[in-house]
Design a protein around this motif. Structure first.
Motif, PDB file in Angstrom:
ATOM      1  N   SER A  48       0.837  -1.207   0.000  1.00 24.36           N
ATOM      2  CA  SER A  48       0.000   0.000   0.000  1.00 24.36           C
ATOM      3  C   SER A  48       0.865   1.247   0.000  1.00 24.36           C
ATOM      4  O   SER A  48       0.513   2.267  -0.611  1.00 24.36           O
ATOM      5  CB  SER A  48      -0.923   0.004   1.216  1.00 24.36           C
ATOM      6  N   ASP A 167      -5.644  -1.423  -4.864  1.00 22.58           N
ATOM      7  CA  ASP A 167      -5.012  -2.015  -3.682  1.00 22.58           C
ATOM      8  C   ASP A 167      -5.905  -3.112  -3.113  1.00 22.58           C
ATOM      9  O   ASP A 167      -6.869  -2.842  -2.415  1.00 22.58           O
ATOM     10  CB  ASP A 167      -4.774  -0.911  -2.636  1.00 22.58           C
ATOM     11  N   GLU A 168      -5.585  -4.345  -3.476  1.00 21.00           N
ATOM     12  CA  GLU A 168      -6.355  -5.519  -3.058  1.00 21.00           C
ATOM     13  C   GLU A 168      -7.858  -5.308  -3.228  1.00 21.00           C
ATOM     14  O   GLU A 168      -8.637  -5.526  -2.296  1.00 21.00           O
ATOM     15  CB  GLU A 168      -6.039  -5.862  -1.589  1.00 21.00           C
TER      16      GLU A 168
HETATM   17 MG    MG Z   1      -2.135  -2.861   2.152  1.00 26.07          MG
END
Ligand code: MG
Ligand code: ADP
Lengths: 262, 256
Positions: A48, A167-168
């Motif tokens: 991140s 992000d994911e």
């Molecule tokens: Mg993360």
């Protein structure tokens, strides 16, 4: 010719009251224009942080980050972002959520009042391409998790960013919904042709979607392996059962296991 | 049990309470000076409805003025405190500490400064109801999802944009939620102040009636307070539901 996203020898240390945390050390990564890149790595390795560096939300402690040939020294404005949590605003309808970036980014911001009608149509057209036709006037809480994530993707793309940072985004979804969304993202990317950086810890997700997979080490994170995905496009979900795909997953798993043992 | 029956339960309960009260007073032959029966309270209300109404309106007015000030200042201070997480983290504990001071203790000081009358009542109502509003507004702003902030900042949004588009709308349910608490506290503040230092208001009426040994009238004042308090709470609970329907709906949604 320089890369579209160029992370060059970046170290990032968070300074905190309870001591400093070095999230990334000597990380280098290049992404070509229009490329679909996946970054995989263990939790807490700085994925991140990497996203926040590229979008200019944090400055590197050392090294440099450049985007489209220019050094990043503040929020970049040409990126769209989406996270695991769809983060839709519950007091806005789905369409109004998707329109949010246009209320902020120039030149749309200036024209927003005058051209609201066209923008609304544009948002609804984009929603239709991700299978949310007719849901524009609903509120986020009336949508399932997968539908909210589709809307979140639309919000990330409405201002036609050149770079999409994910992000994911699918980590909280069930397996079937997740595979549906892989296809949604694949279709968007093939149609529009933006550059994608996708952070994930799902190797299948990375292999199915990406052109290039970067594997990160545990914290402090750096890229330990970069692997091209040579599976032909267009890919459909059947590709996940082909030997070449399975071998690729196998190989990446092996690398990660080696790295963790070391 | 059907929905409408369930809604009537509080009413039945209240009626039952009064019935038990009445029965106890009659059966045990309680001295009306200690505890007047509801029938005697009602008689006092009928007899003194003019002064009770007049003093109720004074209390309502001081409460509302104090509450209005609290809302205005509370929102402004809440915005300042919630503006940045750093300010919030630094000031929040101080505010909570400050809030534990019993505000009633400042009434004598207010009386010295402003004299006996409506001003101390208004100020006490203000002081006592101000904190929940500040704390709630600030919390609504400061607990904004950091990722959402990232999404907007990456688009080049300034802090003001983020506050206008996300922070303030997000803080509204917190604000409206705090109003029903604040109005009740403001009411407590003005009545307490009136009891100590005023020449009008329900608190004053009750103190006067008490010193004249008119217990039924004291209780009549109490009834007026109860009705006023419940009405104000209900009004702001309604305002809350009306203004922030999405917050009630989304908290009950199943979506992750
Ligand atoms: Mg993360
Ligand atoms: N704002 C911050 N302040 C201090 N430490 C942080 C901050 N953000 C992340 N970290 C730390 O940096 C490391 C990497 O975090 P992150 O980039 O979120 O990892 P990932 O996304 O790969 O799970 C973690 O150990 C995390 O605790």
């Amino acid at each position: 010719m320089t890369a579209f996203v160029d992370i060059d020898g970046v170290t990032l240390t968070y300074r905190g009251a309870s001591g400093d945390v070095t999230a990334l050390r000597g990380t280098s990564l290049a992404v070509g224009r229009g490329e679909f890149t996946a970054v995989v790595g263990p939790s807490g390795c700085g994925k991140s942080t990497l996203m926040r560096l590229v979008t200019g939300l944090v400055r590197p402690t050392e090294g440099r980050v450049s985007l489209d040939g220019a050094a990043v020294d503040g929020p970049v404005k040409i990126a769209g972002m989406a996270f695991q949590n769809p983060n839709l605003l519950p007091w806005r309808t789905v369409t109004d959520n998707v329109l949010l970036p246009l209320e902020i980014v120039e030149p749309y911001r200036r024209r927003f009042r005058a051209e609201k009608k066209q923008y609304k149509e544009r948002a609804e057209a984009l929603l239709a391409t991700v299978g949310l036709a007719g849901f524009g006037d609903r509120f986020p809480w009336e949508l399932s998790g997968g539908m909210q994530q589709r809307a979140s993707l639309c919000r990330a793309l409405i201002h036609e960013p050149e770079l999409l940072m994910l992000d994911e985004p699918f980590a909280a979804l069930d397996a079937f919904t997740r595979e549906e969304l892989w296809c949604v993202l694949r279709d968007l990317w093939e149609r529009i042709g933006f550059t994608v950086v996708l952070v994930t810890h799902d190797l299948r997700e990375a292999a199915f979607l990406a052109d290039t997979i970067h594997v990160m080490s545990a914290r402090p994170g750096r890229i330990v392996t970069t692997r091209q995905v040579e599976l032909p496009r267009p890919r459909d979900l059947e590709v996940c059962f082909e030997p070449a795909f399975v071998d690729l997953i196998h190989e990446l798993r092996g690398r990660i296991a080696e790295m963790r043992a070391a | 049990m059907s929905g409408s029956m369930e809604r009537l339960v509080p009413l039945w309960f209240t009626i039952g309470l009064f019935a038990v009260w009445e029965a106890t007073c009659r059966l045990l032959d309680v001295d009306p000076f200690i505890l007047p029966a509801p029938s005697e309270v009602l008689a006092a209300l009928v007899q003194y409805w003019r002064p009770v109404l007049r003093h109720s309106l004074v209390t309502l007015w001081t409460t509302m003025v104090g509450f209005g000030l609290a809302v205005a200042f509370g929102i402004v201070l809440g915005l300042i405190v919630g503006w940045s997480r750093t300010i919030y983290r630094g000031i929040y504990p101080v505010m909570i500490g400050f809030n534990t001071i019993p505000k009633v203790a400042v009434v004598p000081i207010l009386v010295i400064w402003f004299g006996i009358g409506e001003v101390p009542a208004i100020l006490t109502a203000f002081l006592i109801s101000f904190f929940p509003i500040v704390v709630n507004v600030a919390t609504g702003l400061a607990t904004m999802e950091p990722e959402l902030e990232d999404v907007l900042r990456a688009l080049g949004a300034r802090k003001l944009d983020i506050m206008l588009k996300v922070g303030i709308p997000r803080a509204l349910p917190y604000l409206f939620g705090s109003l029903k608490v604040a109005i009740t506290l403001a009411f407590v503040g003005s009545v307490v102040s009136e009891t100590i230092a005023a020449n009008a208001g329900i608190g004053f009426l009750m103190a006067q009636a008490g010193s004249n040994f008119q217990m039924p009238l004291v209780f009549a004042g109490l009834m007026a307070l109860a009705v006023e308090g419940i009405a104000m709470y209900a009004l702001f609970a309604l305002v809350e539901r009306r203004m922030t329907r999405w917050a009630f709906r989304s908290s009950t949604s199943a979506a992750a």
